[in-house]
Every structure is written in C-alpha cells, then in structure tokens.
Enzyme design. Structure first.
Site, PDB file in Angstrom:
ATOM      1  CG  MET A  92      -1.770  -1.242   1.347  1.00 41.20           C
ATOM      2  SD  MET A  92      -2.779  -1.494  -0.111  1.00 41.20           S
ATOM      3  CE  MET A  92      -4.043  -0.281   0.195  1.00 41.20           C
ATOM      4  CG  ASN A 109      -0.225  -4.074  -7.985  1.00 39.50           C
ATOM      5  OD1 ASN A 109      -0.103  -4.568  -6.859  1.00 39.50           O
ATOM      6  ND2 ASN A 109      -1.173  -3.189  -8.260  1.00 39.50           N
ATOM      7  CG  HIS A 111      -6.468  -3.325  -8.789  1.00 37.78           C
ATOM      8  ND1 HIS A 111      -6.229  -2.374  -7.824  1.00 37.78           N
ATOM      9  CD2 HIS A 111      -7.718  -3.074  -9.250  1.00 37.78           C
ATOM     10  CE1 HIS A 111      -7.284  -1.577  -7.716  1.00 37.78           C
ATOM     11  NE2 HIS A 111      -8.196  -1.978  -8.580  1.00 37.78           N
ATOM     12  CG  HIS A 173      -8.410 -12.139  -0.842  1.00 32.44           C
ATOM     13  ND1 HIS A 173      -9.018 -11.012  -0.353  1.00 32.44           N
ATOM     14  CD2 HIS A 173      -7.075 -11.903  -0.750  1.00 32.44           C
ATOM     15  CE1 HIS A 173      -8.106 -10.143   0.035  1.00 32.44           C
ATOM     16  NE2 HIS A 173      -6.916 -10.653  -0.192  1.00 32.44           N
ATOM     17  CD  GLU A 176      -6.769 -10.374  -5.106  1.00 34.63           C
ATOM     18  OE1 GLU A 176      -6.373  -9.310  -5.575  1.00 34.63           O
ATOM     19  OE2 GLU A 176      -6.919 -10.546  -3.885  1.00 34.63           O
TER      20      GLU A 176
HETATM   21  C1  GRF Z   1      -5.508  -7.890  -2.571  1.00 38.61           C
HETATM   22  O1  GRF Z   1      -6.886  -7.826  -2.735  1.00 38.61           O
HETATM   23  C2  GRF Z   1      -4.782  -7.250  -3.737  1.00 38.61           C
HETATM   24  O2  GRF Z   1      -5.489  -7.351  -4.925  1.00 38.61           O
HETATM   25  C3  GRF Z   1      -4.696  -5.803  -3.311  1.00 38.61           C
HETATM   26  O3  GRF Z   1      -4.480  -5.843  -1.938  1.00 38.61           O
HETATM   27  C4  GRF Z   1      -5.032  -7.034  -1.401  1.00 38.61           C
HETATM   28  C5  GRF Z   1      -3.952  -7.717  -0.636  1.00 38.61           C
HETATM   29  O4  GRF Z   1      -4.429  -8.817   0.091  1.00 38.61           O
HETATM   30  N1  GRF Z   1      -3.666  -5.126  -4.062  1.00 38.61           N
HETATM   31  P1  GRF Z   1      -3.400  -9.829   0.766  1.00 38.61           P
HETATM   32  O5  GRF Z   1      -2.519  -8.998   1.704  1.00 38.61           O
HETATM   33  O6  GRF Z   1      -2.607 -10.456  -0.310  1.00 38.61           O
HETATM   34  O7  GRF Z   1      -4.235 -10.800   1.520  1.00 38.61           O
END
Ligand code: GRF
Length: 313
Positions: A92, A109, A111, A173, A176
C-alpha cells in the site's frame, strides 16, 4: 537444472497473495522462488508467515522517510538478495518514478478488480455501488500511473445478490490466489525466452555509439555505422538449440582459452568460430548482464572506425 528466477515480494498487510506465491513455488516445476519478502509495515502479518516458511524478511517503516529515499532502501534490499522480479502483493505504498523505471517490465501488481475498471482503493464498494454483475482480479505490470500497466492476466468473479464488500473481497481473494502464481510463472518463463533476451541484448547493444541493427543470415546482428558487425544474437541457429550472444574475442587463442576456462558459459560458434568470435550462452537461466555489457563494449571497440573507437563509453 535451470536456476529458478529470484522473486522479491512487497507487502503491507495480511499477505495472503504472498502466501499463494510462496506455496505455489514449492512445486518442482515452478520456475520462480521467493527469496525475499519486504514490507513498509514492520508488523504486517504476512512477514511472520514468510519467516515461518524460512524466507528472508525485511521491514522498514516508511513514516518520516521521503518516498524516493524509502524506495532506495527497499531497492538495496532487493539487490542484496539478488532479486530479479518484484511482485507487489497488497503493497500500500506508491512507488517513486526511479524505482518503477529501474524495475520496468520486471515489477508486477495484483489488483482486486477487472482493470481498467475500478482502479484505486475501496474497489468492492465501488463494484457494488456500480451494480456490476461480475468483477474479478487483474495482474498487471507496474508503470508510473496507478493500476494502469499492461494487463498480464485476469480472473472473473460473479457478484452475488446480497454481497457485501467483505463477502465479495473474500471470493475475489480465492481468484487472486489462483491467478497470481500462474501469471508470475508465465512471465518468468517468458523472461528467460528468446524474445525477452533479444530485447535486453538489443537495448544494451544499441546504447553504444553509432550502433545499428540488421538481420544477418537470419540472426539479429549489431554493427557500428561505417564499421563492422560487433555482435549477433543467435537462437537455435541451424537447430543447435542454443541461445547465445556472439562477440569478437581477440583471436582463436583467447577463444579457446575462454572455452577451456568456462565451458558452461562460452562456446565456439559455427561459421564465425574460425574468425575468433566466441559465443556466450544466454540460456543458462542465470545471465550476468554486466558481463554481457562489458563484452558488447569490447566487441564494439574492436569493430568501430578509429574516430569512434576513441570515444569513452
Ligand atoms: C488484494 O486484494 C490485492 O489485490 C490488493 O491488496 C489485497 C492484498 O491482500 N492489491 P493480501 O494482503 O494479499 O491478503
């Protein structure tokens, strides 16, 4: 066995994407390994997990440190661990232009939206407010503008009736965690492939004075305008399966010496071998680019007309 590409992961929080990258890297055929997890938040929970898995961690609070100086601290740590690719995973912190430029093409990255939709923060709130029926996640290369670089991969996630930002975030998540390791592995494999290698050779070769490029017998060749060729990029030439850079040694004695001293790195190329050229392997998985740069400069000097060869490079 080809060495694995060394990845540094930057986090600020939970680190569940970092964890996904780490656990995926345990597969024997995974082409990357996580060699460092670094954070701008010293008590980020992800650091504990990484340390418990035996991965070196580094933390430095960003408060009170100028952005460019802070990024230098992180960069120094990445370099110290021999990191080749940087994966941002819930990091962040905006990056300085210098950092982004240095890692261009090698920093990615994740997102939690289907970019280019819903950049920035509070993404799931924005998705619900917009009445979207589907959302998802995106892995992209990092460029100076936020959440904007070339997209490398996406996974779609359905929005369910009654979803809250929290329920949606949880399902995004899951997506991801599938997407990030897969995209990173593909990028890493491509980064060792002929396209990426030629790009890198080309940018070093063409940075030399009066250097130009043209195809020569099917191989990209680099020459000095008004002078001779000083390098060739050779890939699977006559189906030898080898990817390498051909440069001029001082003669066949030096060529033989180089090959004898380091037969894994140097080879005698067909055709140009008898003229004292030497091949340097680019397919070892572990290219020393400053060594390549030195060879290009040396070979350039041997090929440039006198008035140019005197130039300091
Ligand atoms: C994720 O949703 C990612 O896409 C965003 O920040 C979040 C990080 O989650 N950039 P984590 O720390 O990996 O659980």
């Amino acid at each position: 066995m080809t060495p694995k590409t060394r990845v540094g992961v930057l986090i600020s929080g939970r680190g569940s994407n970092m964890a996904a990258l780490i656990y995926a890297s345990q597969a024997p055929d995974c082409p990357y390994e996580v060699v460092l997890v670094a954070s701008n938040v010293p008590d980020a929970p992800g650091l504990k997990l990484a340390a418990a898995e035996g991965i070196p961690v580094f933390a430095h609070a960003h408060q009170g440190v100028k952005r460019a100086d802070f990024d230098k601290i992180i960069d120094a740590e990445l370099v110290r661990h021999g990191v080749e690719i940087v994966a941002l995973a819930g990091y962040m912190r905006l990056l300085s232009d210098d950092f982004v430029a240095k890692w261009a093409g090698r920093c990615l990255n994740i997102h939690p939206s289907l970019l280019p939709k819903h950049k920035g923060l509070d993404v799931h709130e924005a998705v619900l407010a917009a009445g979207e029926t589907k959302t998802g996640c995106t892995v992209h290369l990092v460029t100076p503008s936020l959440d904007d670089g070339p997209i490398l991969g996406q996974v779609e996630v359905a929005v369910l009736p009654g979803d809250t930002p929290e329920t949606l975030a949880e399902r995004v998540h899951y997506a991801e965690h599938q997407l990030y390791p897969r995209v990173l592995a593909t990028l890493v494999s491509d980064a060792n492939g002929p396209e990426a290698m030629l790009d890198r050779v080309r940018s070093l070769a063409l940075a030399l004075p009066a250097a130009a490029e043209k195809l020569s017998h099917g191989s990209p060749g680099f020459y000095v305008e008004g002078g001779k060729f000083f390098a060739y990029f050779s890939y699977d030439h006559h189906h030898d399966g080898v990817m390498g850079l051909l440069v001029k040694a001082s003669g066949i004695e030096e060529q033989a010496q180089l090959i004898e001293n380091d037969p894994d790195l140097y080879y005698r190329p067909a055709y140009l071998g008898p003229s004292g050229w030497v091949g340097i392997r680019l397919d070892s998985g572990d290219v020393d680019w400053s060594h390549i740069e030195d060879w290009l400069a040396r070979s350039w000097r041997a090929s440039a007309p006198k008035r140019l060869a005197m130039l300091p490079i």
